[in-house]
Design a protein around this motif. Structure first.
Motif, short mmCIF file in Angstrom:
data_model
loop_
_atom_site.label_atom_id
_atom_site.label_comp_id
_atom_site.label_asym_id
_atom_site.label_seq_id
_atom_site.Cartn_x
_atom_site.Cartn_y
_atom_site.Cartn_z
N MET A 1 10.10 6.93 -3.86
CA MET A 1 10.65 6.01 -2.90
C MET A 1 9.55 5.05 -2.45
O MET A 1 8.42 5.46 -2.19
CB MET A 1 11.18 6.84 -1.71
CG MET A 1 11.70 6.02 -0.60
SD MET A 1 12.32 6.98 0.83
CE MET A 1 12.97 8.45 0.10
N SER A 2 9.87 3.79 -2.34
CA SER A 2 8.87 2.80 -1.94
C SER A 2 8.52 3.00 -0.46
O SER A 2 9.36 3.45 0.33
CB SER A 2 9.39 1.39 -2.16
OG SER A 2 10.35 1.05 -1.17
N PRO A 3 7.28 2.64 -0.08
CA PRO A 3 6.87 2.81 1.32
C PRO A 3 7.79 2.07 2.30
O PRO A 3 8.14 2.59 3.35
CB PRO A 3 5.45 2.25 1.36
CG PRO A 3 4.95 2.41 -0.04
CD PRO A 3 6.16 2.20 -0.92
N GLY A 4 8.21 0.84 1.93
CA GLY A 4 9.10 0.06 2.80
C GLY A 4 10.44 0.72 2.95
O GLY A 4 11.03 0.75 4.04
N SER A 5 10.96 1.28 1.87
CA SER A 5 12.24 1.97 1.91
C SER A 5 12.15 3.22 2.78
O SER A 5 13.06 3.51 3.56
CB SER A 5 12.67 2.33 0.49
OG SER A 5 13.80 3.15 0.50
#
Length: 151
Positions: A1-5
């Motif tokens: 999972m992306s940090p922003g997500s």
């Protein structure tokens, strides 16, 4: 999972929930208390009586941890936020800001019944400033725990 997500998911989780279990430590040992909270970004605000055990602990030791989760019957569905940081008692404009955020989340406080208004006169406002946070999501994978970048 992306940090922003991940950050977005945790912010949505915080917005969708109302109670955190706040862990403190003091002369009588460790203590956990469930408190209602409102949040802004990563800062969580709660109100409590200064003479309560958890607030007495905070007055001596500001280090805290907290957990926000639901009550799940199925381990595979567990989700929640764990955090650690520091807490402090607020005054002045900081307490006013906390009260406004709280009233936005809990409309009952905009025009509280007499019983609650009387209790509100005895409380203080507090802030938890997380230094580290994790999101637990067993629905993604059993034991899934991701640290959130709070910077």
């Amino acid at each position: 999972m992306s940090p922003g997500s991940l950050r977005s998911r945790v912010q949505a989780y915080l917005a969708a929930h109302c109670v955190m279990t706040l862990a403190t430590a003091g002369d009588e040992g460790p203590w956990a208390a469930a408190v209602f909270y409102a949040h802004e970004d990563w800062t969580l605000y709660f109100l409590s009586a200064p003479e309560s055990r958890h607030c007495r602990n905070l007055a001596r030791n500001p280090r805290v941890s907290a957990a926000i989760q639901e009550d799940y019957a199925d381990w595979r569905e567990i989700k929640g936020v764990q955090l650690e940081g520091a807490a402090d008692r607020l005054s002045g404009s900081h307490a006013e800001r906390a009260q406004k955020l709280y009233a936005a989340k809990f409309p009952l406080l905009r025009d509280p019944p007499a019983e609650i208004a009387k209790a509100m006169a005895r409380i203080s406002w507090y802030r938890v400033a997380p230094e580290r946070a994790w999101f637990i999501d067993n629905s993604a994978a059993f034991g899934q725990r991701d640290e959130v970048d709070l910077s």
